[in-house]
Design an enzyme around this catalytic site. Structure first.
Site, PDB file in Angstrom:
ATOM      1  CG  MET A  15      -2.002  -1.085   1.180  1.00 35.60           C
ATOM      2  SD  MET A  15      -3.050  -1.111   2.656  1.00 35.60           S
ATOM      3  CE  MET A  15      -1.956  -1.954   3.819  1.00 35.60           C
ATOM      4  CB  CYS A  29      -2.605  -0.016 -10.044  1.00 39.56           C
ATOM      5  SG  CYS A  29      -2.739   1.709  -9.530  1.00 39.56           S
ATOM      6  CE  LYS A  86      -3.864  -7.798  -4.967  1.00 38.99           C
ATOM      7  NZ  LYS A  86      -3.378  -6.611  -4.250  1.00 38.99           N
TER       8      LYS A  86
END
Length: 400
Positions: free
Chosen positions: A36, A127, A167
């Site tokens: 983060m 993102c 991810k």
């Protein structure tokens, strides 16, 4: 390390999978701290590790550093190289890279390993930030299947024995899903695991994460671990996700903001223990103070460390009897001495407030129409015009 009183038992949970194996690395708890931006720097990672170690043979999972762009590394940006530098305790060393150009990503991975900076590399394709996606990066990139394949394959080849994980999100929106293709491609080209955030790019962090998509990916991808991400606010949530989806582990992001002790709960839960951390206000204050010390050490600058801590104040005291005026004063603290003086004014004997502390935290936002390059969703191929503009997507922002 902050000392807590004996944890309060919670309803017993059935033991789930205790370990997670990513390439050559096996950790005792199948939990990953999600990168983060501005949050998961070395100070916060160390604090989370301290709690994770309370119920684990190691530090209770993998703790991934803040996302760094591959172009910044290749171009030698000092701050980016500082962000991928881990502390002595941080083993395995997990970093997350973001890039849109296969050659740049490959070179960045080579440089990271030449400088011995990582034991595990994660690639961010999740993102949702518009200034990234409008240029073709982040969560919309897997729509371009060949580009995604080249980036992941190049990173895996450059990394050699160091595992590379991926991810991603469900897709751009409900009509443009990508996670199935991304999972199969990642598996085929040699990625060591894939993590799925159960939301689309247009959802950002709003609504409820779709755990059914995680279960679907787990059924489809059978040769590498599948990790689930989204709406993990407690150890019970993590255990339930594993039970419902069959995933091999969980990725925790917003749920640990202001609650680094969540990693103690997660380690206990996956060990089959009912113990949970239920801190008093005094214990939260002590944890916040420990966080401040670690930030000052990390930045080597007391003022900068204290300023960085300000963003965490509201998260730490969520649900506790700390009034608006005091929260504002804490959010404008100037030094460790100033912090100590203000913490001393709190009712440090106030007990754990229960439900008021638990559940969602952090900014969920609202659904937003994905910002994509013109014509991006017309085809899964890369046009020459889009290829020429992709390098613009490599900006120093994070998410997923």
């Amino acid at each position: 390390m902050t000392t807590l009183d004996a944890p309060t038992p919670a309803p017993a949970a059935a033991p789930a999978r205790r370990t997670l194996t990513i390439g050559p690395h096996t950790v005792d708890t199948p939990v990953v701290l999600a990168p983060m931006a501005g949050i998961t720097n070395m100070a916060f990672r160390l604090l989370c590790r301290e709690f994770g170690s309370l119920h684990s043979a190691d530090d209770g999972g993998l703790y991934v550093g803040e996302m760094v762009t591959t172009r910044a590394l290749v171009e030698g940006h000092k701050e980016s190289w500082r962000l991928v530098t881990m502390g002595e305790r941080e083993r395995p060393r997990s970093i997350q890279l973001y890039g849109v150009d296969p050659a740049t990503v490959r070179r960045a991975v080579e440089m990271v390993l030449e400088r011995d900076k990582a034991d595990h590399i994660d690639l961010n394709f999740g993102c949702p930030v518009p200034k990234v996606t409008r240029r073709g990066g982040g969560g919309i990139l897997p729509w371009k299947t060949e580009l995604f394949t080249r980036i992941v394959r190049g990173a895996v080849e450059a990394a050699g024995d160091v595992p590379v994980t991926v991810k991603t999100r469900i897709g751009i929106d409900a009509d443009h899903t990508t996670y199935r293709d991304a999972g199969l491609i990642a598996q085929e080209v040699g990625a060591a695991a894939i993590a799925l955030h159960g939301r689309t790019v247009d959802q950002h962090y709003s609504g409820t994460a779709d755990w059914d998509a995680i279960a679907d990916l787990k059924r489809l991808v059978t040769d590498i671990p599948v990790l689930g991400n989204g709406d993990i606010w407690s150890a019970e949530d993590a255990l339930r996700m594993v039970e419902q989806t069959g995933c091999d582990g969980v990725v925790v992001g917003r749920g640990c903001q202001g609650r680094p002790w969540l990693f103690a709960d997660l380690a206990a839960g996956f060990a089959g223990s009912p113990e949970r951390v239920r801190p008093t206000l005094g214990q939260v204050a002590a944890i916040l103070r420990r966080h401040a010390e670690l930030l000052v050490e990390f930045f080597e600058d007391e003022g900068r460390g204290i300023r960085d801590l300000r963003k965490h104040v509201a998260w730490y005291f969520k649900g506790y009897p700390v009034g608006g005026e005091m929260r504002h004063r804490l959010a404008t603290m100037e030094s460790l001495a100033d912090l100590d003086a203000k913490l001393a004014e709190l009712d440090l004997d106030a007990p754990y407030p229960g439900e008021a502390v638990e559940g969602p935290r952090g900014r969920a936002g609202t659904p937003k129409r994905p910002a994509c390059p013109e014509g991006w969703m017309d085809s899964r191929d890369i046009t020459p015009d889009i290829a020429a503009r992709l390098h613009e997507a490599e900006l120093s922002v994070s998410g997923g």
